[in-house]
Design a protein around this motif. Structure first.
Motif, mmCIF file in Angstrom:
data_model
loop_
_atom_site.group_PDB
_atom_site.id
_atom_site.type_symbol
_atom_site.label_atom_id
_atom_site.label_comp_id
_atom_site.label_asym_id
_atom_site.label_seq_id
_atom_site.Cartn_x
_atom_site.Cartn_y
_atom_site.Cartn_z
ATOM 1 N N MET A 1 0.813 -1.222 0.000
ATOM 2 C CA MET A 1 0.000 0.000 0.000
ATOM 3 C C MET A 1 0.851 1.278 0.000
ATOM 4 O O MET A 1 0.386 2.337 -0.402
ATOM 5 C CB MET A 1 -0.909 -0.035 1.239
ATOM 6 C CG MET A 1 -2.159 0.799 1.151
ATOM 7 S SD MET A 1 -3.164 0.297 -0.253
ATOM 8 C CE MET A 1 -4.695 1.097 0.091
ATOM 9 N N ILE A 2 2.104 1.173 0.479
ATOM 10 C CA ILE A 2 2.940 2.372 0.621
ATOM 11 C C ILE A 2 3.856 2.484 -0.587
ATOM 12 O O ILE A 2 4.976 1.972 -0.574
ATOM 13 C CB ILE A 2 3.811 2.293 1.897
ATOM 14 C CG1 ILE A 2 2.996 1.789 3.083
ATOM 15 C CG2 ILE A 2 4.507 3.609 2.186
ATOM 16 C CD1 ILE A 2 2.111 2.764 3.749
ATOM 17 N N ALA A 3 3.392 3.145 -1.614
ATOM 18 C CA ALA A 3 4.229 3.304 -2.817
ATOM 19 C C ALA A 3 3.618 4.396 -3.676
ATOM 20 O O ALA A 3 2.495 4.836 -3.421
ATOM 21 C CB ALA A 3 4.285 1.980 -3.585
ATOM 22 N N GLY A 4 4.394 4.836 -4.673
ATOM 23 C CA GLY A 4 3.880 5.846 -5.597
ATOM 24 C C GLY A 4 3.951 7.245 -5.009
ATOM 25 O O GLY A 4 4.610 7.479 -3.995
ATOM 26 N N PRO A 5 3.251 8.203 -5.652
ATOM 27 C CA PRO A 5 3.330 9.601 -5.219
ATOM 28 C C PRO A 5 2.857 9.823 -3.775
ATOM 29 O O PRO A 5 3.254 10.799 -3.143
ATOM 30 C CB PRO A 5 2.405 10.335 -6.192
ATOM 31 C CG PRO A 5 2.100 9.387 -7.296
ATOM 32 C CD PRO A 5 2.361 8.008 -6.803
ATOM 33 N N GLY A 6 2.022 8.921 -3.271
ATOM 34 C CA GLY A 6 1.515 9.075 -1.902
ATOM 35 C C GLY A 6 2.600 8.930 -0.849
ATOM 36 O O GLY A 6 2.427 9.355 0.292
ATOM 37 N N ARG A 7 3.739 8.373 -1.242
ATOM 38 C CA ARG A 7 4.809 8.131 -0.264
ATOM 39 C C ARG A 7 5.250 9.420 0.433
ATOM 40 O O ARG A 7 5.535 9.435 1.628
ATOM 41 C CB ARG A 7 6.005 7.489 -0.978
ATOM 42 C CG ARG A 7 6.809 6.635 -0.085
ATOM 43 C CD ARG A 7 7.985 5.972 -0.751
ATOM 44 N NE ARG A 7 8.910 5.601 0.316
ATOM 45 C CZ ARG A 7 8.819 4.462 0.987
ATOM 46 N NH1 ARG A 7 7.936 3.565 0.664
ATOM 47 N NH2 ARG A 7 9.645 4.216 1.991
ATOM 48 N N ALA A 8 5.258 10.535 -0.342
ATOM 49 C CA ALA A 8 5.653 11.826 0.236
ATOM 50 C C ALA A 8 4.693 12.228 1.364
ATOM 51 O O ALA A 8 5.102 12.838 2.356
ATOM 52 C CB ALA A 8 5.660 12.896 -0.855
ATOM 53 N N LEU A 9 3.414 11.868 1.206
ATOM 54 C CA LEU A 9 2.437 12.208 2.251
ATOM 55 C C LEU A 9 2.638 11.365 3.505
ATOM 56 O O LEU A 9 2.421 11.839 4.620
ATOM 57 C CB LEU A 9 1.011 12.003 1.728
ATOM 58 C CG LEU A 9 0.522 13.065 0.746
ATOM 59 C CD1 LEU A 9 -0.727 12.577 0.019
ATOM 60 C CD2 LEU A 9 0.242 14.378 1.461
ATOM 61 N N TRP A 10 3.044 10.118 3.316
ATOM 62 C CA TRP A 10 3.320 9.259 4.481
ATOM 63 C C TRP A 10 4.464 9.849 5.308
ATOM 64 O O TRP A 10 4.433 9.818 6.530
ATOM 65 C CB TRP A 10 3.679 7.837 4.053
ATOM 66 C CG TRP A 10 2.537 7.032 3.510
ATOM 67 C CD1 TRP A 10 2.367 6.628 2.218
ATOM 68 C CD2 TRP A 10 1.397 6.519 4.225
ATOM 69 N NE1 TRP A 10 1.211 5.907 2.082
ATOM 70 C CE2 TRP A 10 0.591 5.816 3.296
ATOM 71 C CE3 TRP A 10 0.980 6.589 5.556
ATOM 72 C CZ2 TRP A 10 -0.606 5.187 3.656
ATOM 73 C CZ3 TRP A 10 -0.200 5.964 5.915
ATOM 74 C CH2 TRP A 10 -0.979 5.274 4.974
ATOM 75 N N THR A 11 5.487 10.387 4.627
ATOM 76 C CA THR A 11 6.602 10.959 5.398
ATOM 77 C C THR A 11 6.205 12.331 5.970
ATOM 78 O O THR A 11 6.548 12.658 7.097
ATOM 79 C CB THR A 11 7.887 11.108 4.550
ATOM 80 O OG1 THR A 11 7.559 11.716 3.315
ATOM 81 C CG2 THR A 11 8.546 9.801 4.294
ATOM 82 N N LYS A 12 5.432 13.084 5.209
ATOM 83 C CA LYS A 12 5.001 14.402 5.695
ATOM 84 C C LYS A 12 4.128 14.270 6.943
ATOM 85 O O LYS A 12 4.116 15.147 7.806
ATOM 86 C CB LYS A 12 4.213 15.108 4.570
ATOM 87 C CG LYS A 12 4.185 16.597 4.718
ATOM 88 C CD LYS A 12 3.725 17.290 3.454
ATOM 89 C CE LYS A 12 3.673 18.774 3.742
ATOM 90 N NZ LYS A 12 2.435 19.405 3.539
ATOM 91 N N SER A 13 3.421 13.175 7.036
ATOM 92 C CA SER A 13 2.561 12.977 8.209
ATOM 93 C C SER A 13 3.346 12.510 9.424
ATOM 94 O O SER A 13 2.800 12.423 10.519
ATOM 95 C CB SER A 13 1.478 11.943 7.888
ATOM 96 O OG SER A 13 2.076 10.669 7.712
ATOM 97 N N PHE A 14 4.633 12.169 9.214
ATOM 98 C CA PHE A 14 5.552 11.637 10.246
ATOM 99 C C PHE A 14 5.294 10.163 10.548
ATOM 100 O O PHE A 14 5.889 9.597 11.464
ATOM 101 C CB PHE A 14 5.511 12.419 11.580
ATOM 102 C CG PHE A 14 5.634 13.892 11.425
ATOM 103 C CD1 PHE A 14 6.616 14.454 10.616
ATOM 104 C CD2 PHE A 14 4.776 14.761 12.110
ATOM 105 C CE1 PHE A 14 6.736 15.827 10.479
ATOM 106 C CE2 PHE A 14 4.889 16.121 11.971
ATOM 107 C CZ PHE A 14 5.856 16.663 11.147
#
Ligand SMILES: [Fe+2]
Ligand SMILES: [Fe+2]
Length: 300
Positions: free
Chosen positions: A283-296
């Motif tokens: 589930m953790i891949a693609g452009p959304g990855r930046a949001l996962w890191t931004k959310s901490f």
């Protein structure tokens, strides 16, 4: 999108969860003594989990103000919890509406709605008992929430539900075992922990089954929408208005919290187990990855 086939293993999980619900469910009306006096000087969350812990703003607060801020933050988390539970109930009811109501999976979904109804009442009552404003998400995100069950379905919906449930669960387990925490808060947490264990098992199965049935385009959409929803959920946990309760400007408090390594660590700790699961599930891949890191939730 058609619903992915339910395997015999999936059916087995549903049977087990229904049995557990029949045996171990709580009624916060009778299982919590709402009239018991609050313990003077008790914390509402461990100090090191308060968003400003360790910052220069924290150093300026008195011991009483630190407890007060912890109380407002605990209540902010509870009110965001019930906000997201309401969105989750919408999703579950839509799934129930679309499916065969006689299957055990459908019965499971409806049982979860019943659990969440009681949880949301319990969280609302906790906030009222604490005498704190039911902050919830900030107004723009509260409005955005109306889109949740429209743009989220299948694995993305259940994966973002898992993020909300597991982050809360991890923090609640810590508090339930901590004797310095307000007894009312601990009892609310204990009840929630028991019933959430069922939801987590159900949602994990929905994610695994759902992902296996996706086309590449659907998978890309589901990954991104899950990252986006999880980002908003995590960012909403502490409503900036809490800082005003101890005389700190909300914008200044918010900035300090987001830059605070302790606060970032709290989010990472909360999401640690579920992120490992979602990563392994793909589930953790693609452009959304930046949001996962931004959310901490995810370390860089
Ligand atoms: Fe819940
Ligand atoms: Fe739940």
């Amino acid at each position: 999108m058609s619903a992915p086939a339910v395997t015999s293993e999936g059916q087995g999980i549903a049977t087990r969860l229904l049995r557990s619900a029949a045996k171990r469910s709580y009624d916060p009306d009778v299982d919590i003594d709402w009239d018991a006096p609050l313990v003077e000087g008790a914390h509402w969350m461990p100090e090191h989990r308060v968003s400003l812990y360790g910052t220069p703003l924290w150093e300026r607060l008195t011991a009483e103000q630190r407890i007060e801020l912890g109380k407002h933050e605990a209540c902010s988390v509870a009110s965001v919890g019930l906000w997201f539970e309401t969105l989750l109930m919408q999703r579950l009811l839509k799934d129930f509406y679309a499916g065969d109501p006689t299957t055990e999976r459908s019965q499971c979904a409806l049982t979860e709605v019943a659990d969440e109804c009681r949880h949301s009442q319990m969280f609302a009552r906790l906030v009222a008992r604490a005498g704190v404003e039911p902050y919830g998400a900030v107004p723009a995100v509260h409005q955005l929430g109306k889109l949740f069950s429209v743009i989220n379905w299948g694995p993305a919906a259940y994966a973002s539900i898992l993020v909300a449930e597991e982050v809360l669960d991890r923090l609640q387990r810590e508090q339930a075992n901590d004797e310095s925490i307000q007894p009312l808060m601990r009892q609310v947490n204990r009840i929630h922990i028991v019933e959430e264990a069922r939801h987590v098992a159900f949602a994990r199965d929905e994610v695994t089954r759902g992902l296996a049935a996706l086309s590449r385009t659907e998978l890309a959409y589901q990954r991104f929408i899950c990252a986006l929803t999880s980002y908003f959920v995590v960012r909403s946990l502490i409503n900036p208005k809490v800082y005003a309760a101890v005389g700190i400007d909300p914008a200044e408090g918010r900035r300090a919290a987001l830059a605070n390594p302790h606060h970032r660590e709290m989010i990472r700790f909360g999401g640690e187990k579920i992120l490992a699961f979602l990563d392994e599930a793909g589930m953790i891949a693609g452009p959304g990855r930046a949001l996962w890191t931004k959310s901490f939730l995810l370390e860089r």
